[in-house]
Write an enzyme that holds these catalytic residues in place. Structure first.
Site, short mmCIF file in Angstrom:
data_model
loop_
_atom_site.label_atom_id
_atom_site.label_comp_id
_atom_site.label_asym_id
_atom_site.label_seq_id
_atom_site.Cartn_x
_atom_site.Cartn_y
_atom_site.Cartn_z
N LYS A 98 0.84 -1.19 0.00
CA LYS A 98 0.00 0.00 0.00
C LYS A 98 0.88 1.25 0.00
O LYS A 98 1.93 1.29 0.65
CB LYS A 98 -0.91 -0.02 1.24
CG LYS A 98 -1.98 1.06 1.28
CD LYS A 98 -2.90 0.83 2.47
CE LYS A 98 -3.99 1.88 2.56
NZ LYS A 98 -4.92 1.63 3.69
N SER A 142 -9.52 2.36 2.46
CA SER A 142 -8.47 3.05 1.73
C SER A 142 -7.48 2.11 1.05
O SER A 142 -6.61 2.55 0.30
CB SER A 142 -7.70 3.98 2.68
OG SER A 142 -7.05 3.24 3.71
N SER A 169 -10.62 0.18 6.38
CA SER A 169 -9.82 0.27 5.17
C SER A 169 -9.24 -1.04 4.68
O SER A 169 -8.76 -1.12 3.55
CB SER A 169 -8.68 1.28 5.37
OG SER A 169 -9.20 2.59 5.47
#
Length: 467
Positions: free
Chosen positions: A80, A155, A179
């Site tokens: 990420k 996210s 997320s």
């Protein structure tokens, strides 16, 4: 025949270990897949193809000498874009850090690399991970592989979309208000929010902040457990790191579902849920009942989580991002910082009382039940052009956070929670179910998720993507 890039990570490891494929061949297959579909999905935002192939060649040489690096030997991973990677651009989704290249790896990266993982790049995230819709000014939006006109969630939306479309077999993510779970639900993959401290993080400004955690994402529960076996375990950089190592996640995920007491909450105490989402998740208790579990619909009151979560979150944003230039922050981050600057000591005291009371009540709840199941998200994937969901089942949402209460209320329980594929809407959009366990019962959550996955097979349905 299943394409190589859509095999499970466990299957890929078997082929690598048997010398039926090489790490270079596996990496090349994923790089071709990224080249084929990433232009449509926009999940991988920084690609390090040459570095990945160089790492793969080293791993192949190791194996030729009889050295197996570890549980992830030869598996491509994308991290990420909130996760620091030494020498690889890490923007945090913010124009302020558009050219930022960290000097060190985050703990999950160090552990995965030591276990033989190959870094192929970084996955998209909203600015500083703010919001459950992956879009930012640096890279634009990530699209849902099952419907390119829809959101991939957030996210960790880039990670979920990359997994769903076969760009990587494993990915990391992080979760404060959903997320890891929301994008897994939106993209028909698995995301685990571990118990805080299970995957330790390091922070010089908020070491005691326990709402945000790192965790694994994968296409199967077994693969998520595989990654947990590597990234979990004690580290002195976190004051609440759990002492157990990750070896327990490397064992069997079989469990006696018939011995389980399962609580089913269709709306977590009155939250509005989109009818299509409600219809899909309503099948979950039937699946577990069919496996022999004793399932009971319950009426929960988690409403104290609302004030507590928003207060802690606001305080954290002011603490973490309050010194950045306000005119360069996106609206969601700027709003959170503004909210945080208004937080008082009395507000924090109230939030602490609410959270403590909720923890103790749920502790008693988990004396009666082993597992809680509920919707992950209150809506299915929404149109890509919307910044957030403004209405759920006819109920207006006051801000960009409110539509994710079904996830962030669970955050306040200090509990492990997995999102597992539960089915599809009539229009073909994925919907996940949330499996929540007692704090520290991460392995139990994965075992139940594994049983559910095996009984339903929803995770095996792939998006119709091609070059």
């Amino acid at each position: 025949m299943t394409e190589l890039f859509y095999l499970s990570a466990t299957e890929m490891l078997g082929l690598l270990r048997a010398r039926q494929i090489s790490a270079v061949e596996l990496t090349e297959a994923h790089l071709r897949r990224i080249d084929e579909v990433n232009g449509q999905v926009n999940a991988v935002v920084t690609l390090v193809a040459d570095q990945a192939l160089a790492e793969a060649r080293v791993l192949d040489d190791d194996l030729a000498r009889g050295h197996w690096r570890g549980p992830l030997h030869g598996l491509p991973i994308a991290y990420k874009d909130l996760t620091d990677t030494a020498g690889i651009r890490t923007t945090y989704g913010s124009p302020i850090y558009a050219g930022h290249v960290p000097d060190t790896d985050a703990l999950v990266v160090r552990r995965a690399r030591a276990a033989g993982a190959i870094t192929v790049g970084k996955t998209n995230t909203p600015e500083f991970g703010t919001g459950s819709h992956t879009v930012n000014e640096v890279f634009g939006p990530t699209r849902n592989p099952y419907d390119l006109t829809r959101s991939a969630g957030g996210s960790s939306g880039g990670a979920a979309a990359a997994l769903a479309s076969g760009m990587v077999p494993l990915a990391d993510g992080s979760d404060m208000g959903g997320s890891l779970r929301n994008p897994a639900s939106f993209c028909n993959v698995v995301g685990l929010r571990p118990t805080p401290g299970r995957v330790p993080d390091a922070s010089e400004i908020a070491a005691w902040f326990s709402l945000s955690v790192s965790g694994p994402m994968a296409r199967t529960v077994g693969d998520a457990a595989l990654m947990m076996s590597v990234i979990s375990g004690f580290a002195p950089t976190s004051p609440f790191a759990i002492r157990e190592d990750g070896s327990g996640f490397a064992g069997s995920l079989e469990c006696d579902v018939a011995a389980l007491r399962v609580a089913w909450s269709p709306n977590l105490g009155g939250l509005p849920v989109d009818p299509e989402t409600a219809a899909v998740t309503a099948r979950a208790p039937e699946v577990l009942s069919g496996l022999g579990a004793k399932v009971e619909q319950v009426r929960l009151d988690l409403s104290d989580a609302e004030d507590a979560f928003r207060t802690y979150r606001a305080w954290h944003y002011a603490n973490a991002f309050g010194d950045l230039p306000a005119d360069r922050l996106g609206p969601n981050v700027a709003w959170n910082v503004e909210q945080g600057r208004a937080v008082t000591g009395a507000d924090l005291a109230r939030a602490e009382r609410l959270r403590s009371g909720l923890f103790q009540r749920m502790n008693a709840f988990f004396d009666t039940f082993d597992i809680l199941i509920a919707p992950v998200s209150q809506v299915p994937p929404f149109p890509i052009g919307r910044p957030y969901v403004t209405e759920v089942a006819g109920t207006p949402m006051p801000d960009y956070l409110a539509w994710m209460r079904s996830a962030y209320w669970i955050t306040m329980l200090h509990a492990p929670a997995a999102s597992v594929p539960c089915g599809f809407t009539p229009g073909g959009l994925p919907v996940g179910v949330q499996i929540v366990g007692r704090p520290w019962a991460d392995l139990t959550v994965l075992k139940v998720a594994h049983a559910f996955e095996r009984a339903t097979g929803h995770g095996a349905r792939r998006p119709a993507l091609g070059g």
